[in-house]
Design a protein around this motif. Structure first.
Motif, PDB file in Angstrom:
ATOM      1  N   SER A   5      31.430  38.240  37.876  1.00 49.76           N
ATOM      2  CA  SER A   5      32.737  39.043  37.316  1.00 49.76           C
ATOM      3  C   SER A   5      33.767  39.467  37.854  1.00 49.76           C
ATOM      4  CB  SER A   5      32.107  40.136  36.159  1.00 49.76           C
ATOM      5  OG  SER A   5      30.852  39.717  36.121  1.00 49.76           O
ATOM      6  N   TYR A   6      33.976  39.365  39.000  1.00 52.37           N
ATOM      7  CA  TYR A   6      34.899  39.720  39.323  1.00 52.37           C
ATOM      8  C   TYR A   6      36.353  39.575  38.914  1.00 52.37           C
ATOM      9  CZ  TYR A   6      31.638  41.850  43.738  1.00 52.37           C
ATOM     10  OH  TYR A   6      30.893  42.429  43.891  1.00 52.37           O
ATOM     11  N   ARG A   7      36.805  38.529  38.702  1.00 53.46           N
ATOM     12  CA  ARG A   7      37.205  37.748  38.530  1.00 53.46           C
ATOM     13  C   ARG A   7      37.924  38.202  37.266  1.00 53.46           C
ATOM     14  NH1 ARG A   7      36.915  32.324  38.681  1.00 53.46           N
ATOM     15  NH2 ARG A   7      34.802  32.713  38.870  1.00 53.46           N
ATOM     16  N   ASN A   8      37.874  38.922  36.607  1.00 55.45           N
ATOM     17  CA  ASN A   8      37.768  39.790  35.096  1.00 55.45           C
ATOM     18  C   ASN A   8      38.465  41.513  35.569  1.00 55.45           C
ATOM     19  OD1 ASN A   8      36.609  37.318  34.131  1.00 55.45           O
ATOM     20  ND2 ASN A   8      34.132  38.189  33.191  1.00 55.45           N
ATOM     21  N   TYR A   9      37.282  41.665  36.791  1.00 52.81           N
ATOM     22  CA  TYR A   9      37.663  43.256  37.040  1.00 52.81           C
ATOM     23  C   TYR A   9      38.905  42.890  37.966  1.00 52.81           C
ATOM     24  CZ  TYR A   9      34.353  43.472  33.151  1.00 52.81           C
ATOM     25  OH  TYR A   9      33.758  43.936  32.245  1.00 52.81           O
ATOM     26  N   THR A  10      40.177  41.775  38.008  1.00 54.50           N
ATOM     27  CA  THR A  10      40.983  41.714  39.486  1.00 54.50           C
ATOM     28  C   THR A  10      42.603  42.751  38.862  1.00 54.50           C
ATOM     29  OG1 THR A  10      39.501  40.932  40.563  1.00 54.50           O
ATOM     30  CG2 THR A  10      41.066  40.495  41.351  1.00 54.50           C
ATOM     31  N   LYS A  11      43.049  43.355  40.015  1.00 57.40           N
ATOM     32  CA  LYS A  11      44.765  43.707  39.343  1.00 57.40           C
ATOM     33  C   LYS A  11      44.791  42.834  40.310  1.00 57.40           C
ATOM     34  CE  LYS A  11      45.795  45.216  34.871  1.00 57.40           C
ATOM     35  NZ  LYS A  11      45.789  47.011  34.412  1.00 57.40           N
ATOM     36  N   ALA A  12      46.155  42.581  41.051  1.00 55.61           N
ATOM     37  CA  ALA A  12      46.567  42.546  41.832  1.00 55.61           C
ATOM     38  C   ALA A  12      45.698  42.286  43.056  1.00 55.61           C
ATOM     39  CB  ALA A  12      47.206  43.411  42.064  1.00 55.61           C
ATOM     40  N   GLY A  13      44.848  41.067  42.997  1.00 51.68           N
ATOM     41  CA  GLY A  13      43.940  40.772  43.773  1.00 51.68           C
ATOM     42  C   GLY A  13      43.223  41.876  44.017  1.00 51.68           C
ATOM     43  N   THR A  14      42.601  43.210  43.632  1.00 48.60           N
ATOM     44  CA  THR A  14      41.808  44.254  44.367  1.00 48.60           C
ATOM     45  C   THR A  14      41.150  44.707  43.334  1.00 48.60           C
ATOM     46  OG1 THR A  14      43.858  45.011  45.067  1.00 48.60           O
ATOM     47  CG2 THR A  14      41.683  46.808  44.710  1.00 48.60           C
ATOM     48  N   ILE A  15      39.931  44.090  42.727  1.00 48.39           N
ATOM     49  CA  ILE A  15      39.019  44.578  42.129  1.00 48.39           C
ATOM     50  C   ILE A  15      38.835  46.638  42.062  1.00 48.39           C
ATOM     51  CG2 ILE A  15      36.423  44.871  41.941  1.00 48.39           C
ATOM     52  CD1 ILE A  15      36.542  42.797  43.975  1.00 48.39           C
ATOM     53  N   ASN A  16      39.007  46.708  40.633  1.00 47.26           N
ATOM     54  CA  ASN A  16      38.869  47.565  40.372  1.00 47.26           C
ATOM     55  C   ASN A  16      37.206  48.238  40.343  1.00 47.26           C
ATOM     56  OD1 ASN A  16      38.475  49.971  38.622  1.00 47.26           O
ATOM     57  ND2 ASN A  16      39.778  49.317  37.271  1.00 47.26           N
ATOM     58  N   SER A  17      36.968  48.230  41.267  1.00 42.28           N
ATOM     59  CA  SER A  17      35.674  48.751  41.628  1.00 42.28           C
ATOM     60  C   SER A  17      34.571  50.301  40.255  1.00 42.28           C
ATOM     61  CB  SER A  17      35.360  49.240  43.000  1.00 42.28           C
ATOM     62  OG  SER A  17      36.212  49.266  43.518  1.00 42.28           O
ATOM     63  N   LYS A  18      35.839  50.944  40.125  1.00 35.91           N
ATOM     64  CA  LYS A  18      35.474  51.592  39.564  1.00 35.91           C
ATOM     65  C   LYS A  18      35.031  51.051  37.956  1.00 35.91           C
ATOM     66  CE  LYS A  18      37.116  56.505  38.489  1.00 35.91           C
ATOM     67  NZ  LYS A  18      38.057  57.305  37.878  1.00 35.91           N
ATOM     68  N   LYS A  19      35.470  49.828  37.506  1.00 36.22           N
ATOM     69  CA  LYS A  19      35.141  49.472  35.846  1.00 36.22           C
ATOM     70  C   LYS A  19      34.091  48.798  36.395  1.00 36.22           C
ATOM     71  CE  LYS A  19      38.534  48.805  33.063  1.00 36.22           C
ATOM     72  NZ  LYS A  19      39.841  47.482  32.737  1.00 36.22           N
ATOM     73  N   VAL A  20      33.580  48.091  37.279  1.00 29.21           N
ATOM     74  CA  VAL A  20      32.946  46.833  38.573  1.00 29.21           C
ATOM     75  C   VAL A  20      31.447  47.661  38.353  1.00 29.21           C
ATOM     76  CG1 VAL A  20      31.733  45.433  40.218  1.00 29.21           C
ATOM     77  CG2 VAL A  20      34.072  45.123  39.100  1.00 29.21           C
ATOM     78  N   GLY A  21      31.415  48.907  38.484  1.00 33.90           N
ATOM     79  CA  GLY A  21      30.627  50.002  38.839  1.00 33.90           C
ATOM     80  C   GLY A  21      29.616  50.368  37.614  1.00 33.90           C
ATOM     81  N   GLN A  22      30.447  50.632  36.528  1.00 38.06           N
ATOM     82  CA  GLN A  22      30.455  50.857  35.204  1.00 38.06           C
ATOM     83  C   GLN A  22      29.806  49.293  34.790  1.00 38.06           C
ATOM     84  OE1 GLN A  22      30.882  53.984  34.164  1.00 38.06           O
ATOM     85  NE2 GLN A  22      29.122  53.467  32.504  1.00 38.06           N
ATOM     86  N   VAL A  23      30.692  48.477  34.481  1.00 37.89           N
ATOM     87  CA  VAL A  23      29.868  47.474  33.983  1.00 37.89           C
ATOM     88  C   VAL A  23      27.925  47.114  34.755  1.00 37.89           C
ATOM     89  CG1 VAL A  23      29.755  44.740  33.942  1.00 37.89           C
ATOM     90  CG2 VAL A  23      31.824  46.410  33.389  1.00 37.89           C
TER      91      VAL A  23
END
Lengths: 344, 518
Positions: free
Chosen positions: B364-382
């Motif tokens: 799912s990383y590609r769904n939570y990536t902006k400007a090449g950077t993973i949104n760690s917070k969102k990923v952590g929540q999911v």
């Protein structure tokens, strides 16, 4: 079925109490080398001098950049044996394009005297040339599925040959001060540029490994390539990016090494790939893939450089130094493998 | 009196932690006969054979060979006592010669002083003799890899005979053979029979049993059902004996969340391999749990892996949500909102050296990536949400997945797909190797998913699970879809009948299927 059980039993043991044996298996080489460093400092007090430590730090900088490149290949269960020769090629290309205007043995006698920006342009040229070879490495490994060991071994010879053809095996010297300044200069007269460049690269690589999908995919491929693919990871693309990035880092490393030594030849960088692989392994990058940290790579390079310096300070014959380095490499990897055997 | 039985296994029991794999099994093989050993997947046939060969140590029971009590500690000893096995998965060395494969580990040697060298001449001559003995005229010097699977099997049999085997075990020998090769194999079997060699023949194929076997022993869930003379038992009686068990109530109450909307339409899909799935067509409705039944080797996994892009398709079309799609790799399938939980959890599921969190987030990383950077917070929540939803038992999400139990590992893999949130989820043997409690939780998750309008394809080799969970069941046999059953008409007998419907032109199986249906 049984292996699962054992894993579960092992786990509390590892977390609850610090097992001396486990600690030694995990960090044995580092412990031994720190002891060696202390011993050397007692025997030869000048080993601990500021000058010597600064020297070690400056030697570490380009090697760390190169080891960062190799670490990506190792984490995906690959390797890159062409690293050292790419360092050499980059140093030679940079050298031939950045000689003093008045130097008698100029490689390109008619090369006009460009301004200061030319140094940066040459760096980009070096990176571009090496990146092409890295791209070939990546494609050979991912599309042709040649084992990285063999594919990059071939590339090692190819790059060496290219370098020989290009330089005609003549040593290159007489660099422009603007080029050597990259290695010798200091920010505010205190912090060497070399050190800053390595720091910047370390931070960027750390970011890529930990904060980008590419980094996550890299660890996943190393852990279980099939599972990564089933999870939608483009394993081929990821691996190609890794080999191209690695080559770009070797190019930068070679460029800096050339500036630092003020001259270069086709033999520059010979064997550096092995040193880099050894440093990564000492620093905890697993040859079984999937595991490795940038901080570990830095520690590994430091430890390896300290080992070499210690041997010099202790007056060990250069020839014997190779034997010692070889032993350290084998022991480091044997200990690394032990970590995984123990888990079964 | 000559001994009545070549091999007797009496009251053999074997337990694994938590499971009684074999419970007082009897097997008696007469000299010079072919004895069929039948039972569903997981009935304990392989375990029984492993006990015979000393690979597993039996907890109780006796083994008699020619009336004499023997104990066998390892396959080597078994060979010494005249037992040989031709494995389902052959393990030859294809790059070496036929003779070398036959004599692997027991090469005839010549001594020259302190040196021992392989006596190739004797080896080749002997090999040729034994091959001729089973009516095969291969050049023993030819590379084994140049032979077909069927021919390799014949070589294995010749090898067994050359080792003076008096009892040969054939474990699903025809599962990858062509009709001609089956004929050739049967010729060899008859030849051996006439020379007094006994054989245990493990197979699911009714027609073959009729053709070649004398006696039959049936096992079910690790218990001994009975033994018959083949001519005394009918085909549907065999099926009944194989599956005759009560359905236990370990499934959540079934509800039908199906709608008319077709989410997946597979039309005439065939594999690039001739012996894999052929001409398969089916539809999956929104909110449906579609079960896929069949025996091991029915190519269900291969078909699903092809739909998911892990294997290649030679012809046929796949439509997802009414749109024709081309799926070349898993990434494409995921982009078309398909997820897959593979059968081989260790091989293609978990990434052992990574944490639960990394294993959950990988798809799912590609769904939570902006400007090449993973949104760690969102990923952590999911990740946290998924772990909580699946009640994965773990100290924290940094724990390495390899330290979890099988059931919890499977839940992490399910969490991976919950995080990715596909419309269609393919689950291949989702509860294999998982304890009952975790199984029930996984069933509950499946029902929650279809309630939300997702669709599930579930491959299962456990018939009660198929019947207990599916809204509709498709049965495959030998690469073909051989039957389809609605929830209310599905019985174990009907599924088994479709699952053993091997040759579509074969009269025996055709009649038998109709009989069972009516």
């Amino acid at each position: 079925m049984t292996s699962k059980k054992v894993d579960a039993k092992d786990l509390p043991m590892q977390t609850n109490k610090v097992n001396v044996k486990d600690f030694l298996i995990n960090n044995g080489i580092i412990v031994v080398l720190i002891m060696l460093a202390i011993f050397t400092a007692i025997k030869q007090p000048s080993f601990g001098s500021f000058d010597n430590l600064k020297n070690i730090a400056l030697n570490v900088a380009p090697r760390f950049i190169i080891a960062c490149g190799v670490s990506g290949c190792l984490i995906t269960r690959g390797t890159d044996l062409s690293a050292g020769r790419m360092v050499g090629l980059s140093a030679c290309i940079a050298g031939t394009l950045l000689q003093k205007p008045g130097y008698s043995g100029k490689f390109f006698p008619n090369l006009p005297d460009f301004g200061i920006w030319w140094v940066f342009a040459v760096l980009l040229i070096c990176i571009a040339v090496c990146a092409i070879f890295g791209l070939i490495n990546g494609m050979v490994v991912s599309f042709l599925q040649v084992p990285a060991f063999i594919g990059t071994l071939g590339m090692q010879l190819i790059v060496y040959g290219v370098c020989l053809v290009y330089t005609n095996a003549t040593p290159i010297g007489g660099y422009r001060p603007a080029y050597t300044e990259v290695a010798k200069g200091r920010l505010f007269g205190v912090i060497p540029y070399l050190f800053l460049i390595a720091l910047a690269i370390g931070l960027v690589i750390w970011f890529v490994y930990n904060k980008t999908p590419h980094g996550k995919y890299m660890y996943a491929i190393g852990g279980n390539e099939q599972a990564a693919e089933v999870s939608g990871v483009n394993t081929k693309k990821t691996k190609i990016i890794i080999y191209v990035t690695a080559a770009a880092l070797y190019a930068l490393g070679g460029f800096l090494v050339g500036a630092k030594s003020g001259g270069s030849s086709v033999n520059m960088g010979m064997g550096w790939e092995l040193e880099a692989i050894a440093a990564c392994t000492i620093g905890g990058v697993s040859v079984n893939g999937g595991i490795g940290k940038v901080s570990g790579v830095l520690i590994g390079v430091l430890v390896f450089e300290i080992l070499k310096t210690c041997l010099q300070y202790l007056g060990v014959d250069t020839n014997y130094q190779y034997i010692a380095q070889g032993i350290v490499i084998v022991v480091a990897i044997a200990l690394d493998i032990r970590k995984y055997i123990a888990k079964k | 009196m000559a001994e009545e039985y070549r091999l007797e296994m009496i009251g053999v029991s074997k337990s694994f932690p938590g499971v009684k794999a074999l419970d007082k099994i009897n097997l008696k093989v007469r000299p010079g006969t072919v004895h069929a050993l039948m039972g569903e997947n997981g009935a304990g046939k392989s375990t029984l054979m492993k006990c015979l060969f000393g690979i597993y140590k039996m907890d109780e029971g006796n083994v008699l060979i020619d009336g004499k009590d023997v104990s066998i500690a390892n396959p080597d000893e078994a060979l010494g006592k005249g037992l040989a096995m031709v494995h389902q998965e052959l393990q030859p060395v294809p790059a070496r010669s036929i003779a070398e494969n036959m004599y692997l580990g027991r090469y005839p040697l010549i001594k020259i002083g302190p040196l021992k060298i392989v006596d190739h001449k004797t080896m080749n001559q002997e090999a040729e003799k034994w091959l001729k003995d089973v009516k095969m005229s291969f050049n023993p010097r030819a590379k084994l890899g140049t032979l077909s699977i069927g021919q390799m099997q014949s070589v294995e049999i010749a090898k067994a005979v050359s080792q003076n085997a008096r009892l040969v075990i054939l474990d699903e020998p025809t599962s990858s053979l062509t009709d001609n090769e089956v004929e050739a194999l049967f010729r060899i079997i008859r030849e051996l029979k006439s020379r007094g060699v006994s054989m245990i023949y493990i197979s699911h194929k009714m027609a073959e049993i009729r053709q070649i076997a004398d006696d039959i022993t049936i096992m079910r869930d690790g218990t001994y059902v009975g033994s018959w003379k083949v001519k005394d038992i009918s085909d549907d009686e065999i099926v009944k004996q194989m599956v005759g068990r009560e359905l236990s109530n370990v499934y959540p109450p079934k509800e039908d969340y199906r709608t008319d909307e077709t989410v997946l339409k597979v039309s005439h899909v065939s594999s690039i391999h001739a012996r894999s799935f052929r001409d398969c067509s089916f539809e999956l409705k929104k909110g449906e749990i579609l079960g896929f039944g069949g025996l091991v080797g029915a190519q269900r996994t291969e078909l699903m892996e092809a739909i998911f892009g892990m294997r290649h398709i030679a012809s046929g079309e796949i439509e997802i949500l009414g749109k024709k799609v081309t799926i070349k790799r898993p990434q494409d399938a995921i982009n078309d909102s398909v997820g897959m939980i593979t059968e081989d959890r260790r091989g293609t599921g978990i990434i052992g050296c990574l944490s639960i969190a990394d294993n959950t987030a990988i798809a799912s990383y590609r769904n939570y990536t902006k400007a090449g950077t993973i949104n760690s917070k969102k990923v952590g929540q999911v990740v946290k949400d998924s772990i909580a939803k699946l009640s994965i038992k773990t100290p924290n999400d940094r724990t390495l997945i390899q330290s979890l139990s099988g059931g919890n590992q499977q839940k992490v893999i399910i969490a991976r797909w919950l995080a990715n949130n596909p419309d269609i989820l393919i689950m291949d043997e989702p509860t294999r190797g998982i304890d009952v409690g975790a199984k029930y939780e996984i069933y509950q998750i499946m029902i929650d998913l279809v309630k939300q309008g997702k669709s599930i394809i579930m491959i299962s080799s456990e018939m009660p699970e198929l019947i207990g969970m599916s809204n509709r069941i498709i049965v495959m046999c030998n690469g073909h879809i051989t039957g389809e059953l609605e929830d209310d008409e599905a019985t174990q007998e009907k599924i088994m009948a479709f699952a053993t419907k091997f040759d579509l032109n074969d009269k025996v199986t055709e009649n038998f299927t109709q009989e069972v249906k009516s």
